[in-house]
Design an enzyme around this catalytic site. Structure first.
Site, PDB file in Angstrom:
ATOM      1  N   GLU A   9      42.642  56.511  52.242  1.00 49.72           N
ATOM      2  CA  GLU A   9      42.156  57.387  51.003  1.00 49.72           C
ATOM      3  C   GLU A   9      40.563  57.077  51.010  1.00 49.72           C
ATOM      4  OE1 GLU A   9      45.584  55.285  48.995  1.00 49.72           O
ATOM      5  OE2 GLU A   9      44.622  54.838  50.642  1.00 49.72           O
ATOM      6  N   ASP A  82      47.796  53.934  50.690  1.00 52.47           N
ATOM      7  CA  ASP A  82      48.130  52.817  50.179  1.00 52.47           C
ATOM      8  C   ASP A  82      49.841  52.457  50.167  1.00 52.47           C
ATOM      9  OD1 ASP A  82      45.717  51.861  49.690  1.00 52.47           O
ATOM     10  OD2 ASP A  82      45.533  52.297  47.430  1.00 52.47           O
ATOM     11  N   ASP A  84      52.542  52.515  48.101  1.00 52.67           N
ATOM     12  CA  ASP A  84      53.262  52.595  46.871  1.00 52.67           C
ATOM     13  C   ASP A  84      53.424  54.043  46.476  1.00 52.67           C
ATOM     14  OD1 ASP A  84      50.545  53.570  46.047  1.00 52.67           O
ATOM     15  OD2 ASP A  84      49.953  51.980  44.735  1.00 52.67           O
ATOM     16  N   GLU A  86      51.973  56.436  44.751  1.00 53.25           N
ATOM     17  CA  GLU A  86      50.637  57.033  44.592  1.00 53.25           C
ATOM     18  C   GLU A  86      50.285  57.237  45.987  1.00 53.25           C
ATOM     19  OE1 GLU A  86      48.733  59.495  42.405  1.00 53.25           O
ATOM     20  OE2 GLU A  86      50.252  57.788  41.452  1.00 53.25           O
ATOM     21  N   TYR A 299      47.425  43.622  48.967  1.00 54.20           N
ATOM     22  CA  TYR A 299      47.560  44.791  48.162  1.00 54.20           C
ATOM     23  C   TYR A 299      47.493  44.583  46.640  1.00 54.20           C
ATOM     24  CZ  TYR A 299      48.215  49.479  46.702  1.00 54.20           C
ATOM     25  OH  TYR A 299      48.033  50.893  46.019  1.00 54.20           O
ATOM     26  N   ARG A 301      48.286  46.143  43.978  1.00 54.30           N
ATOM     27  CA  ARG A 301      49.200  46.649  42.778  1.00 54.30           C
ATOM     28  C   ARG A 301      50.379  46.360  43.047  1.00 54.30           C
ATOM     29  NH1 ARG A 301      45.338  50.525  43.962  1.00 54.30           N
ATOM     30  NH2 ARG A 301      43.900  50.896  42.316  1.00 54.30           N
ATOM     31  N   HIS A 345      56.455  44.927  48.642  1.00 54.82           N
ATOM     32  CA  HIS A 345      55.088  44.356  48.134  1.00 54.82           C
ATOM     33  C   HIS A 345      55.165  42.684  48.083  1.00 54.82           C
ATOM     34  CE1 HIS A 345      53.355  48.095  46.085  1.00 54.82           C
ATOM     35  NE2 HIS A 345      53.711  48.389  47.210  1.00 54.82           N
TER      36      HIS A 345
END
Length: 564
Positions: A9, A82, A84, A86, A299, A301, A345
């Site tokens: 990203e 990432d 997740d 998103e 990470y 989040r 995670h």
């Protein structure tokens, strides 16, 4: 040589990853999402089973043209957004926007941006996980339906530029409800008493607190306090019991997104948004003298407190060497009970525990250093032994009433040699208690009743709001900071010192939402919706089923609100 293309990203992330891989890897950045629903319209096809309409985001044309050229040159393409929902959705959108060949394209994820993690991920590439993508699409469509159905109503009835949202409206309601509680609060009177007593051979007086008589502990009025004072005035104070004991304090769990935001607000006075911005920098990579660019933390989040076996072992070895074997935690894996853990995670931790805050201080800005230090200390502490205290509790009697004095002394500091929490109370240390025995003669020096009133609940701060949102299951780690920024940005809420207050416009919007859309601003309804999105992610529910069940009630409520 075969040419591999990795798409991430952010430019910072691409710079870090580039340094870990050889010449036959090219790393480029998409700068976040490349496609989204149009801003000018709802962008949901109701006739076609709520199919979202996606368009290229304005200003991304040139970037996409550049990415297409890079794709043509490559033999193999890795999407490394990432780890997740998103991130998965960004990868899926890139596949569509760049018309990628599924045979040549793989998805890779890593929890930290380090040489090992990135190289390992290349060996474990996979296809895009459509359950994750669908969970993100469901959230996006639900938010769009709520925002684009209700906001125009607010423009008509209140003023242009206002907005309603699925998570923001509930957050606003929480703040409004707290303010109503504060306004409706009626203070209750109560009294406390302290006796200052002198102990033979000791200069400083001992302060004992009123505890009550066997039938009653609280003193409700001044008359009652005066009556007790008169009864005690003529009496002697005698030690009635001395109880020695031990208590332990467990080490904290490593940080999740929510606990990181809360501690940064208390320790460092950071707003949630600032915490996330700086954590993002530490995750994506910092140029460290002597090591090149490295991702310093895992990470950011996450709602998991799990730690990989490798990181756990490294931490225990480091603690053993630096602090001694007696400081290493003997308990197994420490994880928050009954929580639904997204096991992809881990908790937020340093990527390398031997990289101490002092070693990297010169390469970091002041705020980066303070945040890294907090994460490093918290993670190190989580792998250490509990702190142990020796406690002494003394009861002192006079005229049938009881007074108490207690003290605790650190017997073994354990994890506290590294980390103490922001709001940890100062340990009561009353050295005088050690001089007391059952035969001690105590003389009263002073005896003062004091009047108090109960206090209303505290206003929300960003930290306490995040804590409440997490406890109620509203939103997810990635939504706390943007939601709070949004209600502040729209001026529905204002911040004075650390406290959040409703504004007039915020009250109007909240009242309209409560009146016309009670289910949207219902805490349980919103938390339940998060649960459904998790089920979409787990592949147990179709995302369009969630949306089609939700929409008819919303549509009806909007029509009724327009009339009324």
């Amino acid at each position: 040589m075969a040419k591999n293309l990795i798409i991430v990203e952010s430019p910072a992330k691409s710079k870090t990853i580039k340094k870990f891989l050889g010449k036959n890897y090219e790393v480029v950045a998409s700068n976040g999402h490349v496609r989204d629903m149009p801003k000018s319209q709802m962008g949901v096809d109701f006739e076609n089973d709520f199919e979202p309409k996606y368009i290229t985001i304005r200003g991304k044309g040139e970037l996409l043209a550049f990415l297409r050229k890079e794709v043509k040159k490559a033999d193999k393409i890795y999407l490394a957004t990432d780890p997740d929902r998103e991130g998965e959705a960004i990868s899926w959108h890139l596949c569509h926007a760049l018309k990628l060949d599924p045979k040549k394209t793989s998805r890779i994820t890593f929890n930290e941006i380090t040489k090992n993690a990135v190289r390992q991920s290349l060996k474990q590439s996979r296809e895009i996980d459509m359950d994750l993508v669908d969970a993100q699409q469901a959230r996006r469509v639900l938010d769009r339906l709520v925002g684009y159905s209700i906001s125009p109503l607010l423009w008509q009835k209140v003023k242009r530029g206002l907005s309603a949202g699925r998570v923001q409206s509930v957050t606003l309601r929480l703040i409004a409800d707290r303010e109503s509680e504060i306004d409706a609060f009626i203070p209750k009177e109560y009294w406390s008493m302290e006796a200052k007593l002198s102990v033979p051979g000791v200069k400083k007086p001992l302060v004992a607190k009123y505890y009550g008589n066997p039938g009653k502990c609280e003193i409700a009025s001044g008359e009652e306090a005066e009556k007790i004072r008169k009864e005690i005035e003529k009496e002697d104070f005698k030690v009635s019991s001395i109880k020695k004991g031990e208590r332990t304090k467990k080490p904290p769990l490593p940080f999740t997104t929510s606990t990181l935001q809360q501690e940064c607000a208390k320790h460092l006075n950071f707003p949630t948004r600032k915490t996330m911005q700086i954590a993002q920098q530490l995750y994506e990579g910092i140029d460290i003298k002597g090591s090149g660019t490295v991702g310093l933390i895992s990470y950011l989040r996450t709602d998991s407190t799990r730690i990989s076996q490798e990181a756990d072992e490294a931490a225990r070895n480091y603690i053993g060497e630096q602090y001694g074997e007696n400081y290493v935690s003997t308990s197994g894996k420490m994880v928050k009970k009954d929580q639904k853990i997204q096991d992809a995670h881990e908790a937020i931790r340093p990527t390398d525990i031997t990289r101490t805050p002092v070693m990297v201080k010169e390469s970091l800005s002041r705020d980066q250093f303070r945040l890294y230090q907090l994460i490093w200390k918290r993670f190190t502490a989580s792998r250490m032994q509990p702190a142990r205290y020796e406690t002494t509790a003394v009861k002192i009697g006079a005229a049938g009433y009881c007074f108490t004095v207690a003290t605790s002394k650190v017997a073994f500091d354990g994890f506290r040699c590294v980390y103490t929490e922001a709001e940890e109370e100062k340990e009561e240390s009353n050295v005088l208690v050690g001089n007391l025995s059952m035969d001690s003669v105590l003389t009263r020096e002073e005896f003062e009743p004091k009047q108090h009133f109960t206090q209303p609940p505290a206003h929300y701060t960003e930290a306490s709001l995040v804590k409440t949102l997490e406890e109620l299951g509203i939103g997810r780690p990635s939504t706390y900071a943007p939601t709070i920024s949004l209600i502040l940005g729209r001026r529905y809420v204002t911040k004075e010192g650390k406290n959040l207050y409703m504004t007039e416009i915020g009250e109007v919007v909240n009242n309209m939402m409560k009146q016309s859309f009670p289910s949207i601003v219902d805490v349980h309804f919103t938390a339940n919706m998060e649960g459904l999105l998790d089920m979409v992610e787990e592949g147990k529910v179709q995302w369009k089923v969630v949306v089609s069940n939700f929409y008819p009630d919303l549509d009806e409520a909007v029509k009724t609100a327009e009339k009324e």
